[in-house]
Write an enzyme that holds these catalytic residues in place. Structure first.
Site, short mmCIF file in Angstrom:
data_model
loop_
_atom_site.label_atom_id
_atom_site.label_comp_id
_atom_site.label_asym_id
_atom_site.label_seq_id
_atom_site.Cartn_x
_atom_site.Cartn_y
_atom_site.Cartn_z
N MET A 1 -8.60 2.81 8.68
CA MET A 1 -7.83 1.75 8.26
C MET A 1 -6.76 1.30 9.29
O MET A 1 -6.86 1.79 10.46
CB MET A 1 -6.82 2.07 7.18
CG MET A 1 -7.75 1.96 5.77
SD MET A 1 -6.65 2.39 4.25
CE MET A 1 -7.86 1.90 3.10
N ARG B 1 1.21 -5.18 -5.13
CA ARG B 1 1.38 -6.30 -4.18
C ARG B 1 1.28 -7.70 -5.34
O ARG B 1 0.46 -7.80 -6.02
CB ARG B 1 0.04 -6.35 -3.53
CG ARG B 1 -0.22 -5.35 -2.55
CD ARG B 1 -1.61 -5.69 -1.53
NE ARG B 1 -2.06 -4.53 -0.94
CZ ARG B 1 -1.83 -3.58 -0.12
NH1 ARG B 1 -0.73 -3.88 0.65
NH2 ARG B 1 -2.55 -2.73 0.34
N ASP C 1 2.36 -0.44 11.81
CA ASP C 1 2.51 -1.85 12.39
C ASP C 1 3.64 -2.60 12.34
O ASP C 1 3.67 -3.80 12.48
CB ASP C 1 1.24 -2.66 11.70
CG ASP C 1 1.09 -2.81 10.17
OD1 ASP C 1 2.16 -2.20 9.79
OD2 ASP C 1 0.75 -3.64 9.67
N ASP D 1 5.06 -4.78 6.08
CA ASP D 1 5.73 -6.00 6.53
C ASP D 1 5.94 -6.93 5.54
O ASP D 1 6.89 -8.08 5.43
CB ASP D 1 5.14 -6.78 7.70
CG ASP D 1 3.58 -6.92 7.43
OD1 ASP D 1 2.95 -6.47 6.61
OD2 ASP D 1 2.96 -7.58 8.57
N ASP E 1 -0.14 2.13 8.43
CA ASP E 1 -0.69 1.35 9.62
C ASP E 1 0.32 1.32 10.87
O ASP E 1 -0.27 1.15 11.76
CB ASP E 1 -0.82 -0.25 9.06
CG ASP E 1 -1.74 -0.30 7.85
OD1 ASP E 1 -2.52 0.47 7.78
OD2 ASP E 1 -1.59 -1.27 7.18
N GLY F 1 0.80 -1.36 -0.02
CA GLY F 1 0.10 0.08 -0.08
C GLY F 1 0.90 1.28 -0.15
O GLY F 1 1.80 1.27 0.67
N HIS G 1 -9.77 4.79 1.29
CA HIS G 1 -8.67 5.22 0.81
C HIS G 1 -8.16 6.78 0.79
O HIS G 1 -7.00 7.14 0.47
CB HIS G 1 -8.35 4.76 -0.48
CG HIS G 1 -8.23 3.19 -0.64
ND1 HIS G 1 -9.30 2.37 -0.46
CD2 HIS G 1 -7.18 2.36 -0.67
CE1 HIS G 1 -8.83 1.08 -0.61
NE2 HIS G 1 -7.51 1.03 -0.69
N ILE G 2 -8.93 7.49 1.33
CA ILE G 2 -8.49 8.99 1.44
C ILE G 2 -7.54 9.10 2.58
O ILE G 2 -6.70 10.10 2.42
CB ILE G 2 -9.80 9.61 2.01
CG1 ILE G 2 -9.68 11.23 1.80
CG2 ILE G 2 -10.38 9.36 3.40
CD1 ILE G 2 -11.21 12.06 2.17
N GLN G 3 -7.50 8.23 3.41
CA GLN G 3 -6.66 7.75 4.34
C GLN G 3 -5.08 7.96 3.74
O GLN G 3 -3.94 7.97 4.33
CB GLN G 3 -6.80 6.72 5.57
CG GLN G 3 -8.17 7.19 6.34
CD GLN G 3 -8.45 5.90 6.93
OE1 GLN G 3 -8.44 5.63 7.96
NE2 GLN G 3 -9.47 5.02 6.00
N ARG H 1 -26.27 13.62 17.05
CA ARG H 1 -26.12 12.27 16.63
C ARG H 1 -25.11 11.45 17.22
O ARG H 1 -24.14 12.21 17.52
CB ARG H 1 -26.26 12.09 15.07
CG ARG H 1 -27.34 12.13 14.42
CD ARG H 1 -27.28 12.16 13.05
NE ARG H 1 -28.69 12.24 12.12
CZ ARG H 1 -28.52 12.89 10.98
NH1 ARG H 1 -27.34 13.46 10.42
NH2 ARG H 1 -29.73 12.82 10.19
N THR I 1 4.31 2.75 5.73
CA THR I 1 3.09 2.25 5.67
C THR I 1 2.12 3.13 6.50
O THR I 1 2.53 3.46 7.61
CB THR I 1 2.82 0.83 5.94
OG1 THR I 1 1.40 0.38 6.41
CG2 THR I 1 3.54 0.54 7.15
N LYS J 1 -25.09 15.29 27.25
CA LYS J 1 -24.34 14.99 25.72
C LYS J 1 -25.31 14.24 24.83
O LYS J 1 -25.79 13.18 25.36
CB LYS J 1 -22.98 14.18 26.05
CG LYS J 1 -21.93 14.62 25.28
CD LYS J 1 -20.88 13.82 25.94
CE LYS J 1 -19.66 13.87 25.21
NZ LYS J 1 -18.55 12.86 25.77
N ARG K 1 -5.36 -2.20 9.24
CA ARG K 1 -5.47 -3.60 9.05
C ARG K 1 -5.40 -4.39 10.20
O ARG K 1 -6.50 -3.95 10.88
CB ARG K 1 -3.78 -4.00 8.31
CG ARG K 1 -4.08 -5.33 7.34
CD ARG K 1 -2.44 -5.66 6.87
NE ARG K 1 -2.28 -4.87 5.71
CZ ARG K 1 -2.75 -5.13 4.61
NH1 ARG K 1 -3.40 -6.25 4.36
NH2 ARG K 1 -2.63 -4.42 3.46
O1 F6P Z 1 -1.66 -1.48 4.59
C1 F6P Z 1 -2.17 -0.01 4.11
C2 F6P Z 1 -3.80 -0.35 3.96
O2 F6P Z 1 -4.38 0.62 3.36
C3 F6P Z 1 -4.37 -0.88 5.21
O3 F6P Z 1 -4.65 -0.04 6.02
C4 F6P Z 1 -5.62 -1.52 4.39
O4 F6P Z 1 -6.16 -2.56 5.29
C5 F6P Z 1 -5.23 -2.02 3.03
O5 F6P Z 1 -3.87 -1.30 2.91
C6 F6P Z 1 -6.09 -1.81 1.97
O6 F6P Z 1 -5.54 -2.34 0.88
P1 F6P Z 1 -6.08 -2.22 -0.64
O7 F6P Z 1 -5.62 -0.79 -0.97
O8 F6P Z 1 -5.21 -3.20 -1.44
O9 F6P Z 1 -7.48 -2.10 -0.70
#
Ligand code: F6P
Length: 319
Positions: free
Chosen positions: A169, A72, A129, A103, A127, A11, A249-251, A162, A125, A213, A171
Protein backbone atom coordinates in the site's frame (compact mmCIF):
# COMPACT_ATOMS: atom_id res chain seq x y z
CA UNK A 1 -10.53 25.81 27.51
CA UNK A 2 -12.79 23.36 29.38
CA UNK A 3 -13.96 20.82 26.82
CA UNK A 4 -12.35 19.44 23.66
CA UNK A 5 -13.08 16.55 21.30
CA UNK A 6 -11.02 14.02 19.38
CA UNK A 7 -11.83 11.93 16.31
CA UNK A 8 -10.09 9.54 13.94
CA UNK A 9 -10.78 9.76 10.23
CA UNK A 10 -9.79 8.03 6.97
CA UNK A 11 -7.86 4.77 6.87
CA UNK A 12 -7.08 3.51 10.37
CA UNK A 13 -3.43 3.28 11.41
CA UNK A 14 -1.74 1.41 14.27
CA UNK A 15 -0.99 3.93 17.01
CA UNK A 16 -4.22 5.92 16.66
CA UNK A 17 -5.39 4.49 20.00
CA UNK A 18 -2.16 5.58 21.66
CA UNK A 19 -2.75 9.11 20.33
CA UNK A 20 -6.33 9.16 21.66
CA UNK A 21 -5.08 7.96 25.04
CA UNK A 22 -2.40 10.66 25.14
CA UNK A 23 -4.87 13.40 24.23
CA UNK A 24 -7.35 12.31 26.90
CA UNK A 25 -4.74 12.01 29.62
CA UNK A 26 -2.87 15.21 28.77
CA UNK A 27 -6.20 17.05 28.81
CA UNK A 28 -7.13 15.44 32.16
CA UNK A 29 -3.81 16.67 33.54
CA UNK A 30 -4.99 20.19 32.64
CA UNK A 31 -8.51 19.50 33.96
CA UNK A 32 -10.02 19.60 30.50
CA UNK A 33 -12.85 17.23 29.55
CA UNK A 34 -12.46 15.22 26.33
CA UNK A 35 -15.24 13.92 24.14
CA UNK A 36 -14.57 11.06 21.74
CA UNK A 37 -16.38 11.43 18.41
CA UNK A 38 -17.29 8.08 16.85
CA UNK A 39 -17.04 7.23 13.12
CA UNK A 40 -14.96 10.25 12.07
CA UNK A 41 -16.63 13.21 10.39
CA UNK A 42 -19.78 11.15 9.77
CA UNK A 43 -20.31 10.82 13.52
CA UNK A 44 -19.34 14.46 14.06
CA UNK A 45 -22.16 15.66 11.79
CA UNK A 46 -24.60 13.46 13.75
CA UNK A 47 -23.29 14.45 17.18
CA UNK A 48 -22.23 10.83 17.84
CA UNK A 49 -19.89 11.58 20.77
CA UNK A 50 -19.30 10.64 24.38
CA UNK A 51 -17.10 11.81 27.19
CA UNK A 52 -13.89 9.78 27.51
CA UNK A 53 -12.73 9.23 31.07
CA UNK A 54 -9.12 8.48 32.01
CA UNK A 55 -10.14 4.85 32.50
CA UNK A 56 -11.91 4.56 29.17
CA UNK A 57 -8.59 4.88 27.35
CA UNK A 58 -6.84 2.32 29.57
CA UNK A 59 -5.52 -0.87 27.98
CA UNK A 60 -5.52 0.52 24.42
CA UNK A 61 -1.94 1.76 23.97
CA UNK A 62 -0.94 -1.59 22.46
CA UNK A 63 -4.02 -2.10 20.29
CA UNK A 64 -4.18 -1.54 16.53
CA UNK A 65 -7.18 0.08 14.85
CA UNK A 66 -9.07 2.88 16.53
CA UNK A 67 -11.47 2.64 19.47
CA UNK A 68 -13.36 5.61 18.00
CA UNK A 69 -13.92 3.83 14.65
CA UNK A 70 -13.14 5.61 11.41
CA UNK A 71 -14.90 6.56 8.20
CA UNK A 72 -14.42 8.46 4.95
CA UNK A 73 -17.29 10.93 4.56
CA UNK A 74 -18.44 12.44 1.25
CA UNK A 75 -21.10 14.57 2.97
CA UNK A 76 -18.53 16.30 5.15
CA UNK A 77 -16.78 17.65 2.05
CA UNK A 78 -19.79 19.94 1.47
CA UNK A 79 -20.29 23.32 3.15
CA UNK A 80 -23.59 22.07 4.59
CA UNK A 81 -21.86 19.03 6.15
CA UNK A 82 -19.17 21.20 7.73
CA UNK A 83 -21.73 23.62 9.17
CA UNK A 84 -23.64 20.67 10.66
CA UNK A 85 -20.42 19.51 12.33
CA UNK A 86 -19.69 22.96 13.81
CA UNK A 87 -23.27 23.16 15.08
CA UNK A 88 -22.90 19.79 16.86
CA UNK A 89 -19.58 20.81 18.42
CA UNK A 90 -21.07 24.07 19.71
CA UNK A 91 -24.21 22.29 20.95
CA UNK A 92 -22.02 20.02 23.09
CA UNK A 93 -20.07 22.99 24.46
CA UNK A 94 -16.83 21.85 22.82
CA UNK A 95 -14.18 24.49 22.24
CA UNK A 96 -11.49 22.68 20.26
CA UNK A 97 -11.12 19.56 18.10
CA UNK A 98 -8.25 17.16 17.43
CA UNK A 99 -8.40 15.23 14.15
CA UNK A 100 -6.18 12.17 13.75
CA UNK A 101 -5.92 11.09 10.11
CA UNK A 102 -4.36 11.62 6.70
CA UNK A 103 -4.40 14.49 4.22
CA UNK A 104 -8.13 14.14 3.43
CA UNK A 105 -8.87 14.42 7.14
CA UNK A 106 -6.59 17.47 7.36
CA UNK A 107 -8.59 19.17 4.59
CA UNK A 108 -11.66 18.68 6.76
CA UNK A 109 -9.82 20.14 9.77
CA UNK A 110 -8.79 23.12 7.64
CA UNK A 111 -12.44 23.80 6.73
CA UNK A 112 -13.57 23.63 10.36
CA UNK A 113 -10.99 26.21 11.41
CA UNK A 114 -12.06 28.42 8.48
CA UNK A 115 -15.60 28.22 9.87
CA UNK A 116 -14.32 29.53 13.19
CA UNK A 117 -13.81 26.21 15.01
CA UNK A 118 -10.24 25.67 16.33
CA UNK A 119 -8.94 22.37 14.98
CA UNK A 120 -5.56 20.65 15.23
CA UNK A 121 -4.41 17.75 13.01
CA UNK A 122 -2.32 14.75 14.01
CA UNK A 123 -0.87 12.78 11.06
CA UNK A 124 -2.14 9.21 11.32
CA UNK A 125 -1.74 7.08 8.20
CA UNK A 126 0.41 4.12 7.23
CA UNK A 127 1.28 5.90 3.96
CA UNK A 128 3.74 8.44 5.44
CA UNK A 129 2.55 10.86 2.78
CA UNK A 130 1.91 14.01 4.85
CA UNK A 131 4.27 16.92 4.12
CA UNK A 132 6.24 18.65 6.90
CA UNK A 133 6.58 15.61 9.15
CA UNK A 134 9.31 12.98 8.96
CA UNK A 135 6.88 10.27 10.06
CA UNK A 136 3.15 9.65 10.39
CA UNK A 137 1.61 7.44 13.06
CA UNK A 138 1.26 3.87 11.76
CA UNK A 139 3.99 3.95 9.13
CA UNK A 140 6.57 2.14 11.25
CA UNK A 141 4.16 -0.63 12.23
CA UNK A 142 3.02 -1.17 8.64
CA UNK A 143 6.64 -1.17 7.52
CA UNK A 144 7.50 -3.88 10.04
CA UNK A 145 4.46 -5.93 8.97
CA UNK A 146 5.62 -5.73 5.36
CA UNK A 147 9.22 -6.65 6.17
CA UNK A 148 8.03 -9.62 8.22
CA UNK A 149 5.87 -10.78 5.29
CA UNK A 150 8.71 -10.35 2.80
CA UNK A 151 11.10 -12.33 5.02
CA UNK A 152 8.61 -15.20 4.93
CA UNK A 153 8.10 -14.94 1.19
CA UNK A 154 11.88 -14.89 0.75
CA UNK A 155 12.13 -18.32 2.39
CA UNK A 156 9.86 -19.84 -0.20
CA UNK A 157 11.36 -17.75 -3.02
CA UNK A 158 14.77 -19.21 -2.15
CA UNK A 159 13.47 -22.77 -1.82
CA UNK A 160 11.71 -22.69 -5.17
CA UNK A 161 14.20 -20.41 -6.93
CA UNK A 162 11.44 -18.08 -8.02
CA UNK A 163 10.85 -14.39 -8.54
CA UNK A 164 8.18 -12.89 -6.30
CA UNK A 165 6.42 -9.63 -6.95
CA UNK A 166 4.92 -8.07 -3.81
CA UNK A 167 2.43 -5.22 -3.96
CA UNK A 168 2.28 -2.89 -0.97
CA UNK A 169 0.00 0.00 0.00
CA UNK A 170 0.91 3.67 0.14
CA UNK A 171 -1.66 5.27 -2.14
CA UNK A 172 0.37 7.73 -4.30
CA UNK A 173 3.46 7.57 -2.08
CA UNK A 174 6.31 5.09 -2.37
CA UNK A 175 7.60 5.31 1.22
CA UNK A 176 6.30 1.92 2.39
CA UNK A 177 7.66 0.19 -0.72
CA UNK A 178 11.00 1.97 -0.55
CA UNK A 179 11.74 1.50 3.14
CA UNK A 180 10.50 -2.10 3.08
CA UNK A 181 12.58 -2.77 -0.02
CA UNK A 182 15.72 -1.45 1.64
CA UNK A 183 15.04 -3.27 4.93
CA UNK A 184 14.19 -6.57 3.26
CA UNK A 185 16.92 -6.45 0.61
CA UNK A 186 14.57 -6.47 -2.40
CA UNK A 187 16.23 -6.73 -5.81
CA UNK A 188 13.99 -4.05 -7.32
CA UNK A 189 11.65 -1.42 -5.90
CA UNK A 190 9.01 0.26 -8.03
CA UNK A 191 7.73 3.57 -6.66
CA UNK A 192 5.71 6.45 -8.15
CA UNK A 193 8.49 8.94 -7.38
CA UNK A 194 10.96 7.24 -9.77
CA UNK A 195 10.64 6.19 -13.42
CA UNK A 196 9.67 2.57 -13.92
CA UNK A 197 12.00 1.21 -16.54
CA UNK A 198 11.04 -2.38 -17.38
CA UNK A 199 14.30 -2.89 -19.28
CA UNK A 200 16.19 -1.97 -16.12
CA UNK A 201 14.10 -4.34 -13.96
CA UNK A 202 14.66 -7.19 -16.42
CA UNK A 203 18.38 -6.43 -16.70
CA UNK A 204 18.68 -6.56 -12.91
CA UNK A 205 16.93 -9.94 -12.92
CA UNK A 206 19.27 -11.26 -15.62
CA UNK A 207 22.39 -9.90 -13.98
CA UNK A 208 21.45 -11.63 -10.71
CA UNK A 209 20.74 -14.82 -12.63
CA UNK A 210 24.14 -14.66 -14.36
CA UNK A 211 25.78 -14.49 -10.93
CA UNK A 212 23.94 -17.65 -9.91
CA UNK A 213 21.08 -16.00 -8.07
CA UNK A 214 17.88 -17.87 -8.83
CA UNK A 215 15.34 -15.94 -6.80
CA UNK A 216 14.37 -12.31 -6.62
CA UNK A 217 12.02 -10.07 -4.73
CA UNK A 218 10.44 -7.13 -6.52
CA UNK A 219 8.36 -4.66 -4.50
CA UNK A 220 5.68 -2.68 -6.26
CA UNK A 221 4.06 0.34 -4.61
CA UNK A 222 0.33 0.35 -5.41
CA UNK A 223 0.79 3.88 -6.79
CA UNK A 224 2.65 2.54 -9.87
CA UNK A 225 0.10 -0.12 -10.77
CA UNK A 226 -0.66 -3.70 -9.91
CA UNK A 227 1.88 -6.42 -9.20
CA UNK A 228 -0.11 -8.66 -11.58
CA UNK A 229 0.54 -6.22 -14.43
CA UNK A 230 4.30 -6.28 -13.79
CA UNK A 231 4.26 -10.08 -13.52
CA UNK A 232 2.76 -10.16 -17.05
CA UNK A 233 5.39 -7.72 -18.32
CA UNK A 234 8.20 -9.85 -16.91
CA UNK A 235 6.69 -13.00 -18.40
CA UNK A 236 6.45 -11.31 -21.82
CA UNK A 237 10.07 -10.18 -21.73
CA UNK A 238 11.77 -13.17 -20.09
CA UNK A 239 9.37 -16.06 -20.30
CA UNK A 240 9.80 -16.48 -16.53
CA UNK A 241 6.93 -17.54 -14.31
CA UNK A 242 6.66 -15.33 -11.22
CA UNK A 243 4.43 -15.36 -8.15
CA UNK A 244 2.42 -12.36 -7.01
CA UNK A 245 1.47 -11.41 -3.45
CA UNK A 246 -0.78 -8.44 -2.68
CA UNK A 247 -0.36 -7.72 1.03
CA UNK A 248 -3.56 -5.64 1.27
CA UNK A 249 -5.16 -4.62 4.54
CA UNK A 250 -2.94 -6.84 6.67
CA UNK A 251 -0.64 -3.78 6.48
CA UNK A 252 -3.11 -1.62 8.40
CA UNK A 253 -3.67 -3.90 11.39
CA UNK A 254 -1.70 -5.17 14.33
CA UNK A 255 -0.23 -3.93 17.55
CA UNK A 256 1.69 -0.67 17.06
CA UNK A 257 5.47 -0.78 17.33
CA UNK A 258 7.22 0.98 20.21
CA UNK A 259 8.15 3.75 17.76
CA UNK A 260 4.52 4.35 16.77
CA UNK A 261 3.34 4.28 20.40
CA UNK A 262 5.95 6.87 21.35
CA UNK A 263 5.24 9.04 18.33
CA UNK A 264 1.48 8.88 18.98
CA UNK A 265 1.91 9.66 22.68
CA UNK A 266 4.07 12.68 21.93
CA UNK A 267 1.80 13.96 19.18
CA UNK A 268 -1.44 13.40 21.13
CA UNK A 269 -0.15 15.43 24.06
CA UNK A 270 1.26 18.16 21.80
CA UNK A 271 -2.13 18.61 20.08
CA UNK A 272 -3.80 19.30 23.45
CA UNK A 273 -1.05 21.77 24.35
CA UNK A 274 -1.63 23.64 21.08
CA UNK A 275 -5.35 24.00 21.80
CA UNK A 276 -4.57 25.24 25.32
CA UNK A 277 -2.22 27.83 23.80
CA UNK A 278 -5.16 29.02 21.70
CA UNK A 279 -3.74 27.78 18.41
CA UNK A 280 -5.84 26.50 15.50
CA UNK A 281 -5.29 25.31 11.94
CA UNK A 282 -2.00 23.67 12.94
CA UNK A 283 -0.78 20.15 12.38
CA UNK A 284 1.57 18.36 14.72
CA UNK A 285 4.66 16.86 13.12
CA UNK A 286 8.02 15.37 13.98
CA UNK A 287 11.19 16.75 12.45
CA UNK A 288 14.65 15.51 13.47
CA UNK A 289 13.03 13.81 16.47
CA UNK A 290 11.53 17.06 17.76
CA UNK A 291 7.77 17.57 17.95
CA UNK A 292 6.84 20.63 15.90
CA UNK A 293 3.66 22.33 14.72
CA UNK A 294 3.03 23.67 11.25
CA UNK A 295 0.27 25.68 9.61
CA UNK A 296 -2.07 23.13 7.98
CA UNK A 297 -2.64 25.35 4.92
CA UNK A 298 1.10 25.60 4.41
CA UNK A 299 1.54 21.84 4.84
CA UNK A 300 -1.27 20.94 2.46
CA UNK A 301 0.08 23.31 -0.17
CA UNK A 302 3.26 21.23 -0.29
CA UNK A 303 3.90 17.83 -1.77
CA UNK A 304 5.28 15.06 0.42
CA UNK A 305 8.91 14.44 -0.50
CA UNK A 306 10.20 10.90 -0.53
CA UNK A 307 13.90 10.63 0.24
CA UNK A 308 15.33 9.67 -3.14
CA UNK A 309 18.80 9.09 -1.71
CA UNK A 310 17.32 6.06 0.09
CA UNK A 311 16.12 4.81 -3.30
CA UNK A 312 19.59 5.20 -4.77
CA UNK A 313 21.08 3.42 -1.76
CA UNK A 314 18.65 0.51 -2.10
CA UNK A 315 19.60 0.17 -5.79
CA UNK A 316 23.29 0.18 -4.93
CA UNK A 317 22.91 -2.47 -2.22
CA UNK A 318 20.72 -4.82 -4.20
CA UNK A 319 23.00 -5.43 -7.17
O1 F6P B 1 -4.40 5.56 3.29
C1 F6P B 1 -4.26 4.29 3.81
C2 F6P B 1 -4.59 3.24 2.77
O2 F6P B 1 -4.43 1.98 3.37
C3 F6P B 1 -3.82 3.33 1.47
O3 F6P B 1 -2.52 2.81 1.59
C4 F6P B 1 -4.71 2.56 0.54
O4 F6P B 1 -4.53 2.97 -0.80
C5 F6P B 1 -6.08 2.90 1.04
O5 F6P B 1 -5.94 3.36 2.36
C6 F6P B 1 -7.07 1.77 1.00
O6 F6P B 1 -8.30 2.27 1.39
P1 F6P B 1 -9.55 1.38 1.82
O7 F6P B 1 -9.26 0.82 3.17
O8 F6P B 1 -10.68 2.32 1.81
O9 F6P B 1 -9.63 0.28 0.80
Amino acid sequence: MRKIAVLTSGGDAPGMNAAIRAAVRRAAFHEIQVYGVYHGYTGLMQGDMQELSIGSVGDIIHRGGTMLYSARSEEFKSEAGQLKAVEQLRKHGIEGLIVIGGDGSFRGAQQLTKKGFPTIGIPGTIDNDIPCTDFTIGFDTALNTIVDAIDKIRDTATSHERTYIIEVMGRDAGDLALWAGLAAGAESIMIPEADQDMDDIVERLYSGYRRGKKHSIIIVAEGVGSAAHYADEIKKRTGWETRVTVLGHIQRGGSPTAFDRMLASRMGAAAVDLLIEGKADRMVGIQNNEIVDIDIDEALAQKHQLNLSVYQLARTLSI
